[in-house]
Design a protein around this motif. Sequence first.
Motif, PDB file in Angstrom:
ATOM      1  N   MET A 147     -42.029 -33.432  17.760  1.00 37.72           N
ATOM      2  CA  MET A 147     -42.524 -34.773  17.511  1.00 37.72           C
ATOM      3  C   MET A 147     -43.371 -35.300  18.669  1.00 37.72           C
ATOM      4  N   SER A 148     -43.242 -34.685  19.843  1.00 38.09           N
ATOM      5  CA  SER A 148     -44.012 -35.166  20.993  1.00 38.09           C
ATOM      6  C   SER A 148     -45.398 -34.517  21.083  1.00 38.09           C
ATOM      7  N   LEU A 149     -45.671 -33.560  20.224  1.00 33.67           N
ATOM      8  CA  LEU A 149     -46.986 -32.918  20.208  1.00 33.67           C
ATOM      9  C   LEU A 149     -48.038 -33.888  19.684  1.00 33.67           C
ATOM     10  N   PRO A 150     -49.305 -33.669  20.029  1.00 34.79           N
ATOM     11  CA  PRO A 150     -50.353 -34.552  19.511  1.00 34.79           C
ATOM     12  C   PRO A 150     -50.470 -34.426  17.989  1.00 34.79           C
ATOM     13  N   TYR A 151     -50.707 -35.567  17.369  1.00 32.30           N
ATOM     14  CA  TYR A 151     -50.843 -35.597  15.908  1.00 32.30           C
ATOM     15  C   TYR A 151     -52.151 -34.941  15.509  1.00 32.30           C
ATOM     16  N   LYS A 152     -52.063 -34.045  14.515  1.00 33.04           N
ATOM     17  CA  LYS A 152     -53.266 -33.377  14.000  1.00 33.04           C
ATOM     18  C   LYS A 152     -53.464 -33.794  12.557  1.00 33.04           C
ATOM     19  N   LYS A 153     -54.648 -34.258  12.293  1.00 35.28           N
ATOM     20  CA  LYS A 153     -55.004 -34.615  10.924  1.00 35.28           C
ATOM     21  C   LYS A 153     -55.817 -33.456  10.379  1.00 35.28           C
ATOM     22  N   GLY A 154     -55.168 -32.680   9.507  1.00 33.26           N
ATOM     23  CA  GLY A 154     -55.833 -31.483   9.010  1.00 33.26           C
ATOM     24  C   GLY A 154     -55.737 -30.373  10.049  1.00 33.26           C
ATOM     25  N   ASN A 174     -55.546 -39.734  19.910  1.00 34.52           N
ATOM     26  CA  ASN A 174     -54.620 -39.177  20.896  1.00 34.52           C
ATOM     27  C   ASN A 174     -53.223 -39.779  20.773  1.00 34.52           C
ATOM     28  N   ILE A 175     -52.648 -39.706  19.596  1.00 38.75           N
ATOM     29  CA  ILE A 175     -51.293 -40.198  19.370  1.00 38.75           C
ATOM     30  C   ILE A 175     -50.382 -39.018  19.063  1.00 38.75           C
TER      31      ILE A 175
END
Length: 194
Positions: free
Chosen positions: A1-8, A15-16
């Motif tokens: 859950m602490s990894l950067p959010y990837k959209k696609g 950078n969330i």
Amino acid sequence: MSLPYKKGVRACEQNITNEHYYRVNILNVVIDFQLAELDNRFPDDSLELLVLSATLDPRDNFVAFKSEDVCNLALKFYPEDFTSYDLSTLDMECGFFVANILADPRFVNTSSVSDLSRQLVESRKSAFFPMIYRLICLVLTLPVFTATTERAFSSMNIIKSRLRNKMEDDFLDDLMVLYIEKEFADSVDNDSVI
């Protein structure tokens, strides 16, 4: 859950983290949707009725009890049941009600409005607080009214179909009463009707 959010496939420009995305972005949208749905389902009058009725809740030693809310409940939602004299009597009863009930050990385990009503009758305090008791009885009819209304709408969809859409109101009312009160209608035999 602490990894950067990837959209696609690639990372999001904001950078969330995944946790932030699901906790803030998604959760807020779901809560907003649910609040909008509740606002649509419960009009302001219904919501105010529920809030004012909650003042009669005996839990936590009547912490929610407010005499002005009790009087507003009677004035706004039951004007036909309370005259101006009754409202002034209700206001006076509210001043003594909580102190009297809390001093009585029979009301210690009272946890709902229906228990409160039952205890008022058993302890004969309904005679000392007749206006509050009348208001409690009126509030206790709300669930019955709501259930009856829901049954009426569901039965109206069954009775008044597309093929029977030109039915007169009186005939529709009679059919709905028979449909809603099936158990009672089944207990009446045809010979007695004839």
